[in-house]
Design a protein around this motif. Structure first.
Motif, PDB file in Angstrom:
ATOM      1  N   ASP A 277       4.539  -8.344   0.860  1.00  0.00           N
ATOM      2  CA  ASP A 277       3.164  -8.710   1.530  1.00  0.00           C
ATOM      3  C   ASP A 277       2.762  -7.334   2.525  1.00  0.00           C
ATOM      4  OD1 ASP A 277       1.174  -9.794   3.007  1.00  0.00           O
ATOM      5  OD2 ASP A 277       2.164 -11.615   3.321  1.00  0.00           O
ATOM      6  N   LEU A 279       0.902  -7.661   5.029  1.00  0.00           N
ATOM      7  CA  LEU A 279       0.689  -7.835   6.535  1.00  0.00           C
ATOM      8  C   LEU A 279       2.166  -8.390   7.129  1.00  0.00           C
ATOM      9  CD1 LEU A 279      -2.607  -9.867   6.569  1.00  0.00           C
ATOM     10  CD2 LEU A 279      -1.931  -7.390   6.428  1.00  0.00           C
ATOM     11  N   ASP A 280       3.102  -8.449   6.323  1.00  0.00           N
ATOM     12  CA  ASP A 280       4.538  -8.684   6.762  1.00  0.00           C
ATOM     13  C   ASP A 280       5.008  -7.524   7.691  1.00  0.00           C
ATOM     14  OD1 ASP A 280       6.969 -10.777   6.207  1.00  0.00           O
ATOM     15  OD2 ASP A 280       7.766  -8.451   6.254  1.00  0.00           O
ATOM     16  N   PRO A 316      -1.020  -6.254  -3.863  1.00  0.00           N
ATOM     17  CA  PRO A 316      -1.109  -7.180  -2.551  1.00  0.00           C
ATOM     18  C   PRO A 316      -1.600  -8.675  -3.096  1.00  0.00           C
ATOM     19  CG  PRO A 316      -2.725  -5.439  -2.522  1.00  0.00           C
ATOM     20  CD  PRO A 316      -1.705  -5.018  -3.673  1.00  0.00           C
ATOM     21  N   TYR A 317      -2.293  -8.780  -4.046  1.00  0.00           N
ATOM     22  CA  TYR A 317      -2.926 -10.024  -4.668  1.00  0.00           C
ATOM     23  C   TYR A 317      -1.640 -10.877  -4.837  1.00  0.00           C
ATOM     24  CZ  TYR A 317      -7.942  -9.007  -5.110  1.00  0.00           C
ATOM     25  OH  TYR A 317      -8.995  -8.572  -4.842  1.00  0.00           O
ATOM     26  N   TYR A 319       0.239 -11.576  -3.138  1.00  0.00           N
ATOM     27  CA  TYR A 319       0.506 -12.424  -1.521  1.00  0.00           C
ATOM     28  C   TYR A 319      -0.772 -12.850  -0.991  1.00  0.00           C
ATOM     29  CZ  TYR A 319       4.659  -9.943  -2.649  1.00  0.00           C
ATOM     30  OH  TYR A 319       5.952  -9.132  -3.223  1.00  0.00           O
ATOM     31  N   ARG A 321      -3.611 -11.007  -0.671  1.00  0.00           N
ATOM     32  CA  ARG A 321      -3.876 -10.006   0.210  1.00  0.00           C
ATOM     33  C   ARG A 321      -4.937  -9.026  -0.842  1.00  0.00           C
ATOM     34  NH1 ARG A 321      -2.390 -12.970   4.464  1.00  0.00           N
ATOM     35  NH2 ARG A 321      -0.313 -12.617   4.887  1.00  0.00           N
ATOM     36  N   THR A 322      -5.920  -8.454  -0.302  1.00  0.00           N
ATOM     37  CA  THR A 322      -6.854  -7.767  -1.083  1.00  0.00           C
ATOM     38  C   THR A 322      -6.449  -6.113  -1.346  1.00  0.00           C
ATOM     39  OG1 THR A 322      -8.140  -6.861   0.904  1.00  0.00           O
ATOM     40  CG2 THR A 322      -8.934  -8.989  -0.150  1.00  0.00           C
ATOM     41  N   GLN A 325      -6.446  -4.437   2.081  1.00  0.00           N
ATOM     42  CA  GLN A 325      -5.485  -4.616   2.804  1.00  0.00           C
ATOM     43  C   GLN A 325      -4.391  -3.940   2.370  1.00  0.00           C
ATOM     44  OE1 GLN A 325      -5.855  -8.958   2.485  1.00  0.00           O
ATOM     45  NE2 GLN A 325      -5.981  -9.256   4.915  1.00  0.00           N
ATOM     46  N   GLY A 326      -4.040  -4.171   1.448  1.00  0.00           N
ATOM     47  CA  GLY A 326      -2.851  -3.001   0.603  1.00  0.00           C
ATOM     48  C   GLY A 326      -2.893  -1.701   1.085  1.00  0.00           C
TER      49      GLY A 326
END
Ligand code: GCW
Length: 695
Positions: A277, A279-280, A316-317, A319, A321-322, A325-326
């Motif tokens: 992820d 954002l992790d 990223p999808y 998790y 996320r877009t 974001q990735g």
């Protein structure tokens, strides 16, 4: 016979035939440097080029000296002096104002700014009262590009009595993407195995790595990704990074920067994490330390290329996320080092709402415009589907004004006959490179990585002795470099230049070779996927995949039925993919009467009896196109035969054999597709007589 005398005799024979044999196997590409066979030109050159002065120090200057000596010795057939000052007219002075006192004193005022970091000037100047030729640049690598260009002018027998060339590249980063696997195999490669012998690195450096860099530098290529976008996480391991560092060290003096294709799930596969992820915090920390490790080994590392959430790749999808974001997570990490993240927009796959696959990239990426960090590029294929023989331009170009987009072209001929068909791709690339939609991308603001524009080409090189499988496939590598430097160049001019450098300066041969090249792409389109058809080939990821005709398995791409043929993508009755284009293209494509016929069946499901511009019905036009494609390849065979004796026998025969095979294939494509579509149209197959057409 005495054994040692036999051995000496054989060595002598090998020395005698050696150069001729190697000159004709294609290994030397467009860098052959044979003696100038035009006596008047040879005399002009011998008078104008007597000595070389390279004042700068360092590896790039060593390469420049070596290349000029090699080239000039071959072309002029005489040894050339390396001087330290201008003693006589005809001195060639190479360098930058910083490294060369002679160049500094010339004060070439138009150099900075216009040339940028990679450009060069080649100019006839008077230095210390003597007529000289100056090759000047802002950086040593620009001087290297200028030196190659100078040698190419001579190879093409150009008049150099008054030269004044001032050239800077239009794309800042001109890169090759190799779809090579770490085990030596490759995806969609048709020229043998991967050039990169990972098992031997970093200790043993194959001689071809240097020749590869030379070839790239000779056409201005300055970046590369050695590994497949369907990436193996192992390429990010310490062991493999050390191997990559050895390549980066070798290629740095040639101006080539290395990047890596990164697998999104690497923190899970190489590390001990249970998530990838973006954002992790653990994931971010893993990538941060990985990034620092890379820059510790390769200080000028270019950055990451990522294929995410497409064709089964993680991303990223997974998790929630877009893409932004990735991409941004990695972008933040490479930014302090001046690095770039290149995020591919070639996305399609499961769980996607729209049945028309070509709409997906636009649907996913346009809403993200403005959300990407300024050191991210979104890499977009030329067309919206997948490197088909012909596609309309990808509607993503021009649709994301706040994001830097870069074009991805395919140099390897995945859908255009692998290394069997002669297919010169520059005319295809020009259709998109000349489009105002694309040209707008080149004027966007540079990011923190310093780049304003990038262009990428999926490489077609491998371990085959001639690098590209087919001798004419070398032209596509060459043309990619030339167009990456200057997309406004003319395809035919590039073809003629390549033919001169690669084969001969004989006027008939150049005219014939470039004629075949210029007609080749349309011929292939005609016998494979005419009138906007696409993906009629067989499926499969192996060597034979995407090669032979298989229309019966490709219903979802051509939508043939009793009423007609083609994919309805109109606004009124179809998938409305046309809606992704700006005006005036949208209306033009949407309307059956204004849609260019080359894209007709891409956008419309058309009645079999629809009247085409030629006056023929769609069905007859389809039959005509296949027949015309076959006829063209037949003519290429005839035209090629006129070159026997004009070019070396080895390459002549190789190309002749391939052209024969291409003709057999063309006939197979014609029969298979026309018979298959006849099952729907129920109309008679027309015969066409092309006998009155001249060659
Ligand atoms: O053209 C398709 C190919 C895949 C390739 C993919 C992509 C690297 O068939 O082999 O995968 O495109 O561009 O990601």
């Amino acid at each position: 016979m005495n054994i040692s005398r036999l051995a000496i005799g054989l060595t002598g024979l090998a020395l005698w035939i050696g150069p001729a044999v190697f000159a004709a196997d294609g290994y030397d590409l467009w860098l052959r440097y044979p003696k100038i066979d035009d006596t008047a030109r040879l005399e002009q050159y011998r008078g104008a080029i007597k000595a070389i002065v390279v004042e700068g120090q360092g590896d790039t200057y060593t390469i420049i000296k070596r290349e000029l000596q090699r080239g000039l010795t071959g072309l002029l057939d005489q040894k050339l002096a390396l001087a330290t000052q201008v003693r006589e007219p005809g001195t060639v002075i190479i360098g930058t104002a910083q490294d060369s006192r002679l160049i500094a004193q010339l004060k070439l005022t138009d150099a900075p700014g216009k040339l940028g970091p990679d450009g060069f000037i080649i100019r006839t100047c008077v230095v210390d009262d003597k007529a000289c030729i100056v090759i000047a640049a802002n950086r040593p690598v620009g001087a290297l590009y200028g030196s190659f260009r100078f040698l190419q002018l001579l190879q093409a027998h150009r008049d150099i009595s008054q030269i004044d060339i001032c050239a800077g590249p239009k794309h800042d980063l001109r890169m090759l993407n190799h779809w090579d696997n770490l085990n030596g195999g490759g995806e969609r490669g048709y020229a043998g195995y991967s050039l990169w012998k990972w098992q031997d690195l970093p200790q043993r450096l194959d001689g071809r790595y240097t020749d590869y860099a030379r070839a790239c530098a000779s056409i201005g290529i300055n970046g590369m990704v050695p590994n497949n976008v369907n990436a193996d996480a192992k390429s990010l391991s310490t062991e493999y990074l050390r191997k990559l560092a050895a390549l980066a060290d070798l290629w740095r003096p040639y101006g080539i920067k290395v990047f890596l294709a990164a697998k999104w799930s690497a923190p899970k596969e190489l590390g001990t994490l249970s998530t990838a992820d973006p954002l992790d915090v653990g994931v971010i920390a893993w990538w941060k330390s990985k990034t620092e490790e890379i820059y510790g080994l390769i200080p000028d590392f270019g950055g990451f290329l990522v294929k995410a959430n497409s064709e089964g790749q993680p991303g990223p999808y997974d998790y929630g996320r877009t893409h932004a974001q990735g991409a941004n997570m990695l972008a933040e990490l490479v930014r302090p080092h001046g690095g770039t993240v290149i995020w591919r927009a070639f996305v399609y796959g499961k769980d996607k709402p729209d049945a028309d696959r070509i709409k997906q990239a636009y649907q996913e990426f346009v809403p993200l415009d403005g959300l990407f960090k300024d050191n991210v590029f979104v890499q977009v294929k030329n067309g919206p589907l997948d490197f088909q023989p012909r596609e309309p331009i990808n509607p993503l170009f021009g649709a994301m004004p706040k994001t830097r987009l870069n074009m991805e072209l395919q140099i390897t001929q995945e859908y255009l006959g692998h290394s069997v068909y002669l297919c010169y791709l520059a005319p295809m690339w020009k259709e998109v490179l000349d489009s105002p939609l694309y040209l707008g991308e080149l004027d966007k603001k540079p990011g923190s990585d310093g780049y304003q524009s990038i262009i990428a080409g999926v490489a077609n090189v491998g371990t085959d002795r001639n690098w590209c499988g087919h001798h004419f496939a070398q032209a596509n590598w060459f043309a990619f470099g030339r167009l990456a430097w200057d997309p406004s160049l003319d395809s035919q001019a590039i073809a003629q230049e390549w033919a001169r450098l690669t084969f001969t300066n004989d006027a008939h041969a150049i005219a014939t070779i470039s004629e075949i090249m210029m007609r080749s792409w349309q011929a292939n389109v005609n016998f494979m996927t005419p009138l906007g058809l696409n993906t009629l080939c067989n499926a499969g990821s192996g060597d034979e995949g995407h090669y032979s005709p298989s229309p019966a398995t490709r219903q979802k791409f051509h939508h043939a039925d009793k009423t007609g043929l083609g994919y309805d993508r109109t606004s009124a009755t179809g998938s409305n993919a046309v809606g992704q284009y700006p005006e005036p293209l949208r209306t033009q494509f949407d309307d059956l009467d204004t849609c260019p016929e080359k894209y007709l069946l891409w956008f419309h499901h058309v009645d079999w009896d629809h009247r085409m511009k030629s006056g023929r019905t769609l069905w007859d036009e389809l039959c005509w196109s296949y027949a015309k494609g076959v006829q063209e390849v037949r003519q290429f065979n005839t035209l090629w035969q006129t070159l026997e004796g004009k070019i070396d026998a080895q390459r002549y025969r190789h190309v002749q054999d391939r052209l024969k095979e291409q003709l057999e294939q063309a006939v197979l494509w014609q029969r298979t597709c026309v018979d298959y579509f006849q099952g729907f149209s129920g109309r008679e197959i027309q015969e066409f007589d092309f006998s009155s057409e001249s060659l």
